[in-house]
Motif scaffolding. Structure first.
Motif, mmCIF file in Angstrom:
data_model
loop_
_atom_site.group_PDB
_atom_site.id
_atom_site.type_symbol
_atom_site.label_atom_id
_atom_site.label_comp_id
_atom_site.label_asym_id
_atom_site.label_seq_id
_atom_site.Cartn_x
_atom_site.Cartn_y
_atom_site.Cartn_z
ATOM 1 N N GLU A 1 -0.348 3.326 -2.729
ATOM 2 C CA GLU A 1 -1.786 3.609 -2.690
ATOM 3 C C GLU A 1 -2.078 5.096 -2.768
ATOM 4 O O GLU A 1 -3.076 5.518 -3.344
ATOM 5 C CB GLU A 1 -2.369 3.018 -1.411
ATOM 6 C CG GLU A 1 -3.867 3.093 -1.300
ATOM 7 C CD GLU A 1 -4.361 2.405 -0.040
ATOM 8 O OE1 GLU A 1 -4.939 3.091 0.813
ATOM 9 O OE2 GLU A 1 -4.146 1.189 0.096
ATOM 10 N N GLY B 1 -7.508 -6.543 -2.114
ATOM 11 C CA GLY B 1 -8.539 -6.373 -1.102
ATOM 12 C C GLY B 1 -8.060 -6.510 0.325
ATOM 13 O O GLY B 1 -8.876 -6.464 1.262
ATOM 14 N N ASN C 1 0.812 -1.221 0.000
ATOM 15 C CA ASN C 1 0.000 0.000 0.000
ATOM 16 C C ASN C 1 0.844 1.268 0.000
ATOM 17 O O ASN C 1 0.313 2.370 0.102
ATOM 18 C CB ASN C 1 -0.968 0.012 1.188
ATOM 19 C CG ASN C 1 -0.251 0.021 2.526
ATOM 20 O OD1 ASN C 1 0.905 -0.404 2.614
ATOM 21 N ND2 ASN C 1 -0.916 0.484 3.569
ATOM 22 N N ASP D 1 -6.436 -4.989 -7.343
ATOM 23 C CA ASP D 1 -6.594 -4.781 -5.896
ATOM 24 C C ASP D 1 -6.907 -6.115 -5.231
ATOM 25 O O ASP D 1 -7.962 -6.707 -5.474
ATOM 26 C CB ASP D 1 -7.725 -3.775 -5.655
ATOM 27 C CG ASP D 1 -8.000 -3.521 -4.182
ATOM 28 O OD1 ASP D 1 -7.211 -3.995 -3.345
ATOM 29 O OD2 ASP D 1 -9.008 -2.853 -3.883
ATOM 30 N N SER E 1 -9.822 3.082 1.110
ATOM 31 C CA SER E 1 -8.582 2.562 0.514
ATOM 32 C C SER E 1 -8.852 1.929 -0.837
ATOM 33 O O SER E 1 -8.044 2.057 -1.763
ATOM 34 C CB SER E 1 -7.945 1.532 1.454
ATOM 35 O OG SER E 1 -7.456 2.146 2.623
ATOM 36 N N ALA E 2 -9.968 1.225 -0.956
ATOM 37 C CA ALA E 2 -10.317 0.612 -2.246
ATOM 38 C C ALA E 2 -10.497 1.686 -3.314
ATOM 39 O O ALA E 2 -10.060 1.524 -4.464
ATOM 40 C CB ALA E 2 -11.593 -0.205 -2.097
ATOM 41 N N THR E 3 -11.111 2.808 -2.952
ATOM 42 C CA THR E 3 -11.300 3.911 -3.895
ATOM 43 C C THR E 3 -9.973 4.546 -4.258
ATOM 44 O O THR E 3 -9.735 4.911 -5.421
ATOM 45 C CB THR E 3 -12.246 4.961 -3.295
ATOM 46 O OG1 THR E 3 -13.447 4.330 -2.868
ATOM 47 C CG2 THR E 3 -12.583 6.034 -4.316
ATOM 48 N N ARG F 1 -10.815 -5.850 -9.000
ATOM 49 C CA ARG F 1 -10.858 -6.162 -7.570
ATOM 50 C C ARG F 1 -11.015 -7.667 -7.379
ATOM 51 O O ARG F 1 -11.978 -8.261 -7.898
ATOM 52 C CB ARG F 1 -11.991 -5.396 -6.895
ATOM 53 C CG ARG F 1 -11.717 -3.898 -6.845
ATOM 54 C CD ARG F 1 -12.891 -3.106 -6.278
ATOM 55 N NE ARG F 1 -12.523 -1.702 -6.103
ATOM 56 C CZ ARG F 1 -13.379 -0.723 -5.867
ATOM 57 N NH1 ARG F 1 -14.678 -0.990 -5.762
ATOM 58 N NH2 ARG F 1 -12.954 0.522 -5.722
ATOM 59 N N LYS G 1 -13.295 0.892 2.449
ATOM 60 C CA LYS G 1 -13.828 1.382 1.179
ATOM 61 C C LYS G 1 -13.025 2.578 0.672
ATOM 62 O O LYS G 1 -12.819 2.737 -0.535
ATOM 63 C CB LYS G 1 -15.297 1.772 1.347
ATOM 64 C CG LYS G 1 -16.231 0.581 1.522
ATOM 65 C CD LYS G 1 -17.671 1.031 1.702
ATOM 66 C CE LYS G 1 -18.585 -0.168 1.892
ATOM 67 N NZ LYS G 1 -19.989 0.227 2.153
ATOM 68 N N TYR H 1 -17.324 -6.246 -0.999
ATOM 69 C CA TYR H 1 -17.001 -4.813 -0.983
ATOM 70 C C TYR H 1 -18.004 -4.040 -0.133
ATOM 71 O O TYR H 1 -17.630 -3.136 0.632
ATOM 72 C CB TYR H 1 -16.980 -4.258 -2.401
ATOM 73 C CG TYR H 1 -16.847 -2.751 -2.464
ATOM 74 C CD1 TYR H 1 -15.613 -2.135 -2.259
ATOM 75 C CD2 TYR H 1 -17.969 -1.941 -2.695
ATOM 76 C CE1 TYR H 1 -15.497 -0.746 -2.296
ATOM 77 C CE2 TYR H 1 -17.853 -0.565 -2.741
ATOM 78 C CZ TYR H 1 -16.615 0.030 -2.538
ATOM 79 O OH TYR H 1 -16.505 1.402 -2.555
ATOM 80 N N ARG I 1 -7.029 3.052 -4.276
ATOM 81 C CA ARG I 1 -6.310 2.137 -5.167
ATOM 82 C C ARG I 1 -6.858 2.225 -6.583
ATOM 83 O O ARG I 1 -6.091 2.249 -7.552
ATOM 84 C CB ARG I 1 -6.420 0.704 -4.629
ATOM 85 C CG ARG I 1 -5.662 0.488 -3.324
ATOM 86 C CD ARG I 1 -5.739 -0.953 -2.842
ATOM 87 N NE ARG I 1 -4.939 -1.140 -1.634
ATOM 88 C CZ ARG I 1 -4.712 -2.312 -1.049
ATOM 89 N NH1 ARG I 1 -5.250 -3.416 -1.557
ATOM 90 N NH2 ARG I 1 -3.956 -2.387 0.046
ATOM 91 N N CYS J 1 -9.913 -1.045 -12.979
ATOM 92 C CA CYS J 1 -9.498 -1.605 -11.694
ATOM 93 C C CYS J 1 -10.136 -2.976 -11.534
ATOM 94 O O CYS J 1 -11.367 -3.110 -11.629
ATOM 95 C CB CYS J 1 -9.913 -0.687 -10.548
ATOM 96 S SG CYS J 1 -9.539 -1.345 -8.921
#
Length: 685
Positions: free
Chosen positions: A336, A351, A333, A349, A376-378, A394, A374, A401, A380, A392
């Motif tokens: 990130e 996850g 990360n 990603d 961090s997912a955005t 996932r 969420k 998610y 990435r 992306c």
């Protein structure tokens, strides 16, 4: 890409994407600054969204002490605001703090290019751990820890007129410390300005936090909020249809699928740690070699990126590759936020992320691989939309998610506070309980940290730093447990060996772990050549000694399945620590093979991590009675378990595993840590 189902993320939904890790003088000399290139860069700067707000930003900094800047991804806040201040001849230095060293380095290089810096090290520079600017550049990019260390010699930061805290949303340990300290400094220096910048943060909460600086009679706010629109291309999101059994292998498979398609663009994949990154890089390099040997047009190169990698190796990911090659970056990360890797169009990603959580019962931080948030997912996904529309992938389902937490908990409330309190004490913060933390840590964590520091003899019974030990420990950018060991090593006559061991512990892994059966067996056999019954830390010492005898060669590492890059990093860290020890007059001497002296010296710092062999067959902590197990990678895993051992860290997977073990004697605990342990008799009824 039949394993994924698409979801489309529109540009209007990207507000949470982010614009993003001896002393050496850093100079930027590789930029040819001519009139044409100058005009080109100026045009690029004027196209950034933040350029439209240039005068507004400068006005707000004139009128308010604190500017809370909510700047979307790609707006240019990290690179442009310092330049605006320099162009308007703002007095004093302009300091920009980044959470990670690679972000500080890459941003400084970018600004150096934009300002046309040649040999003018007094214009733009950076300072990261173990590397500091000897000059005082006008714009100074640095890690957060560097600024805290500067406060020890200059508590009011009189050299600076503006401090910018970037990527505050990450809420690292240092971020929260700096916000608390800056709040106190702003009260003493009304002329100082603070910019708190990020793309995803509770701006109202931060504004209220810094506004509390004012007296009750003052009606004027000292903090103001400003929002800047970002520049972001749409990113198409794909979720897997079914959960994947192994996200490392799924990452490799997804990279190969993207590479075999006709979709252009480089690839960035996120994994949790160095071991996983190295494994994926090794597997992908095997495929890359096969593809190149077959004469295919789908050639690619693979590059790792993680925190313990040397900054020279980290900077390779920013360089361009040959036209007929695709760049594949496998990162933790660290990539990130803050860092923009040129050419990235595809993001994978996994996850998950590796995070530290403090266990008050064992008095240790546990490394836990856990699902990301969420936010961090955005973030990435945002790495894919910086230069053109991206994708992306996932490696988790859309249902999973929806179950992720919205944000990541601040580091301040989930890790060991011994280093935090030691730093605050060194900065003159005597009453820790009254210190204004943005997110106050649990009281039990503060109590546990004070207890450990007292047992380390870093503070006295009144809570004040001891002289000289406590003050010297605060100078080291290390866990206090390790700094105590280093400063005590001269008394045990083994400072050479302790230097090596502590340096080896600063990298995540020194061993290469092949995935194929035949090479995996060979790697285990080679590791056996260095293993000793005293445990993993003495084994590390043997590895380094053999590496030194070989002349620090790459061939030695290849032959014995040792990570060459990690060993070079160990060498670099060891040299820096040795210089610091000499500054504190610690004699650099060797114990000439007396391993008992080394083990006893290790006890002086690692005594909180002692465990004993319970009659049930498992290990238990002396304090807290928590059950722990020997990690399968340890040299003690396959031999009869000794009665007493110490560990350096705990990893929580299927159960609590101890890593980096050392065999000790129980009487050493009573001798070297009398404030922490005492002998008692327990009767089982």
């Amino acid at each position: 890409m039949s394993d994924f189902k698409p979801r489309f993320l529109k540009p209007s939904d990207t507000s949470s994407f982010l614009d993003k890790s001896g002393d050496t003088v850093i100079e930027f000399t590789d930029f040819v600054y001519n009139k044409y290139l100058s005009q080109s860069i100026q045009t690029q700067r004027q196209r950034l969204p933040i350029f439209q707000n240039r005068n507004h930003i400068l006005y707000l900094l004139e009128k308010y002490q604190t500017l809370v800047l909510v700047g979307e991804t790609g707006c240019g806040k990290s690179t442009q605001i310092p330049q605006y201040l320099m162009e308007t001849e703002w007095p004093g230095q302009i300091g920009v703090c980044e959470p990670r060293r690679v972000a500080a380095i890459s941003l400084a290089n970018r600004v150096a290019d934009e300002t046309g810096t040649l040999n003018q090290s007094d214009t733009v520079g950076y300072a990261v751990r173990f590397d500091s600017c000897l000059h005082k550049p006008k714009i100074k990019y640095m890690t957060e820890g560097i600024l805290i260390r500067e406060m020890m010699s200059d508590p009011l930061l009189k050299d600076y007129s503006v401090i910018m805290l970037d990527e505050v949303h990450e809420r690292t340990l240092y971020t929260d410390i700096l916000m608390g300290l800056m709040k106190k400094i702003l009260r003493k220096r009304p002329e100082l300005r603070l910019v708190v910048a990020s793309a995803t943060m509770d701006a109202r909460e931060l504004q209220a936090y810094f506004n509390s600086n004012h007296t009750k009679n003052s009606k004027k706010d000292s903090a103001v909020i400003m929002g800047v629109q970002g520049r972001q291309f749409p990113v198409q999101i794909f979720f897997v249809k079914d959960p994947v059994p192994c996200y490392v292998q799924a990452t490799v498979d997804t990279v190969l699928k993207i590479n075999s398609s006709k979709e252009p663009g480089d690839i960035l994949a996120f994994l949790t740690g160095q071991e996983e990154v190295d494994k994926a890089v090794r597997l992908l390099k095997e495929h890359a070699n096969q593809i190149e040997a077959a004469g295919s047009s789908h050639n690619f190169i693979v590059l790792p990126m993680y925190g313990s990698l040397s900054h020279h190796e980290q900077l390779k990911v920013f360089k361009s590759v040959l036209n007929n090659y695709r760049k594949v970056v496998i990162a933790t990360n660290i990539a990130e936020t803050s860092v923009t890797i040129p050419g990235i169009v595809h993001v994978i990603d996994c996850g998950f992320v590796k995070m530290r959580w403090f266990n008050g019962e064992t008095h240790t931080d546990s490394l836990i691989v856990m699902p990301i948030s969420k936010a961090s997912a955005t973030q990435r996904a945002g790495r894919a939309g910086r230069i053109k529309p991206g994708r992306c992938y996932r490696l988790y389902t859309e249902e999973d998610y929806s179950k992720l937490p919205d944000t990541t908990p601040p580091e301040m409330i989930r890790i060991n506070l011994t280093y935090v309190i030691l730093q605050l004490k060194a900065l003159g913060i005597d009453n820790i309980l009254k210190f204004s933390f943005p997110s106050p840590p649990p009281m039990k964590n503060i109590k546990g940290a004070l207890e450990i520091l007292y047992a380390l003899d870093a503070i006295d019974i009144e809570g004040d730093l001891t002289k000289p030990l406590g003050f010297n420990m605060a100078e080291f950018a290390l866990d206090p447990l390790y700094s105590k060991i280093l400063l005590s090593s001269g008394e045990f006559g083994c400072s050479e060996e302790i230097l090596t061991i502590i340096s080896m512990l600063q990298v995540e892994s020194i061993y290469v772990k092949p995935s194929s059966g035949n090479f995996s067996v060979k790697a285990k056999i080679q590791k056996r050549h260095f293993e000793v019954e005293e445990g993993d830390l003495i084994t590390y010492l043997n590895v380094f000694s053999a590496f030194a005898k070989s002349g620090f060669t790459k061939e030695f590492c290849h032959r014995h399945f040792i990570n060459y890059k990690s060993m070079l990093r160990v060498l670099e860290i060891r040299e820096r620590l040795e210089r610091m020890m000499r500054n504190y007059d610690v004699p650099i001497i060797s114990c000439a093979g007396n391993t008992e002296a080394v083990c006893k010296c290790l006890v002086t710092g690692l005594f909180p991590n002692a465990v004993y062999l319970h009659y049930s067959g498992a290990y238990k902590t002396v304090r807290g009675d928590v059950e722990l197990h020997v990690h399968p990678d340890s040299v003690l895993y396959t031999i009869p378990h000794p009665q007493w051992i110490m560990f350096c860290e705990v990893i929580h997977t299927t159960q609590l595993y101890m890593r980096d073990l050392t065999v000790i004697k129980s009487e050493w605990l009573l001798e070297l840590a009398p404030h922490f342990y005492h002998r008692t008799t327990v009767h089982d009824y």
